[in-house]
Write a protein that holds these residues in place. Sequence first.
Motif, short mmCIF file in Angstrom:
data_model
loop_
_atom_site.label_atom_id
_atom_site.label_comp_id
_atom_site.label_asym_id
_atom_site.label_seq_id
_atom_site.Cartn_x
_atom_site.Cartn_y
_atom_site.Cartn_z
N VAL A 130 0.83 -1.21 0.00
CA VAL A 130 0.00 0.00 0.00
C VAL A 130 0.87 1.26 0.00
N SER A 131 1.84 1.31 0.91
CA SER A 131 2.69 2.50 1.00
C SER A 131 3.90 2.42 0.07
N GLN A 132 4.04 1.31 -0.64
CA GLN A 132 5.18 1.10 -1.54
C GLN A 132 6.50 1.25 -0.80
N ARG A 133 6.57 0.70 0.42
CA ARG A 133 7.80 0.76 1.21
C ARG A 133 8.25 -0.65 1.54
N ASN A 134 9.54 -0.85 1.46
CA ASN A 134 10.19 -2.09 1.87
C ASN A 134 11.33 -1.67 2.79
N ALA A 135 11.73 -2.54 3.70
CA ALA A 135 12.79 -2.14 4.62
C ALA A 135 13.64 -3.32 5.06
N TRP A 136 14.88 -2.98 5.37
CA TRP A 136 15.80 -3.89 6.04
C TRP A 136 16.07 -3.21 7.38
N GLN A 137 16.18 -3.98 8.45
CA GLN A 137 16.40 -3.35 9.75
C GLN A 137 17.10 -4.29 10.70
N ASP A 138 17.97 -3.72 11.51
CA ASP A 138 18.48 -4.42 12.68
C ASP A 138 18.42 -3.43 13.83
N ASP A 139 19.08 -3.72 14.94
CA ASP A 139 18.95 -2.85 16.10
C ASP A 139 19.63 -1.49 15.92
N LYS A 140 20.52 -1.34 14.94
CA LYS A 140 21.25 -0.08 14.76
C LYS A 140 20.88 0.69 13.49
N ILE A 141 20.50 -0.02 12.45
CA ILE A 141 20.30 0.59 11.13
C ILE A 141 18.95 0.19 10.55
N THR A 142 18.32 1.13 9.87
CA THR A 142 17.13 0.84 9.07
C THR A 142 17.39 1.38 7.66
N ILE A 143 17.11 0.56 6.67
CA ILE A 143 17.17 1.00 5.28
C ILE A 143 15.77 0.86 4.72
N ILE A 144 15.24 1.95 4.24
CA ILE A 144 13.91 1.95 3.65
C ILE A 144 14.06 2.14 2.14
N MET A 145 13.34 1.33 1.41
CA MET A 145 13.26 1.49 -0.04
C MET A 145 11.80 1.84 -0.33
N ARG A 146 11.58 2.99 -0.93
CA ARG A 146 10.21 3.35 -1.24
C ARG A 146 10.11 3.85 -2.67
N GLU A 147 8.92 3.68 -3.21
CA GLU A 147 8.67 4.15 -4.57
C GLU A 147 7.52 5.14 -4.53
N THR A 148 7.79 6.34 -5.03
CA THR A 148 6.75 7.36 -5.16
C THR A 148 6.87 7.96 -6.55
N ASN A 149 5.78 8.03 -7.26
CA ASN A 149 5.77 8.57 -8.61
C ASN A 149 6.85 7.94 -9.49
N LYS A 150 6.99 6.63 -9.36
CA LYS A 150 7.93 5.83 -10.14
C LYS A 150 9.40 6.18 -9.88
N VAL A 151 9.67 6.84 -8.75
CA VAL A 151 11.04 7.15 -8.35
C VAL A 151 11.38 6.29 -7.14
N ILE A 152 12.47 5.53 -7.23
CA ILE A 152 12.93 4.69 -6.12
C ILE A 152 13.87 5.52 -5.24
N THR A 153 13.61 5.50 -3.95
CA THR A 153 14.44 6.20 -2.98
C THR A 153 14.87 5.22 -1.91
N PHE A 154 16.15 5.28 -1.53
CA PHE A 154 16.68 4.49 -0.44
C PHE A 154 17.04 5.45 0.69
N ILE A 155 16.56 5.16 1.89
CA ILE A 155 16.85 5.99 3.06
C ILE A 155 17.55 5.11 4.07
N ILE A 156 18.78 5.48 4.42
CA ILE A 156 19.56 4.73 5.41
C ILE A 156 19.58 5.57 6.68
N MET A 157 19.14 4.98 7.80
CA MET A 157 19.02 5.73 9.04
C MET A 157 19.72 5.04 10.20
#
Length: 187
Positions: A130-157
Amino acid sequence: MMRRFPLASALALMATLLSCSLAFAQGGRPNDLSEMHAGFRGINWGQSISDIQGRGIQFGGFEASGSAINVPVQGGTAMNVNNIPVKMSFTFIDKKFGGIVIVPADESKAKDLTAFFIQQFGAPVFMDQVSQRNAWQDDKITIIMRETNKVITFIIMNNDIFKKANLPVEDYVAKGKPLTSPKPGGI
């Protein structure tokens, strides 16, 4: 005389084979984000903008939202991921380096960048169509991959920096749907 294979050894071998087959099924390796636990490309989490600029990183203008500031990277570091040209912004939370936003410079390379992340970290541990979000996560890092308007964005936090600023990492993944990580042996 028939020799028996010890039960403990058989179980250990089966566990190893199972984890290897799961890693292969998830793109060749298990979800392991530990290479980013200390920082990104030699820049430690929590460093200030001036500390990072002192290392030769060049920033453009900035975009502020509450305690978060996104600053586009203009040079001083490789502007690619696995030889795929990207645009990057560093995110500072309360003036501390807390994340990176990565977007392919050429939309036609989005699938290549996605394939690289899956090859590096395995299948995402969380997927929301629904939100077009996928994520990898452990206790220290989260990586979000999301698609909005056919643009892929990776957010590393860095989870700690976001949480200390009362910015729950889960809100960036999917409202009301906190991530759960696999038990030990996963990420």
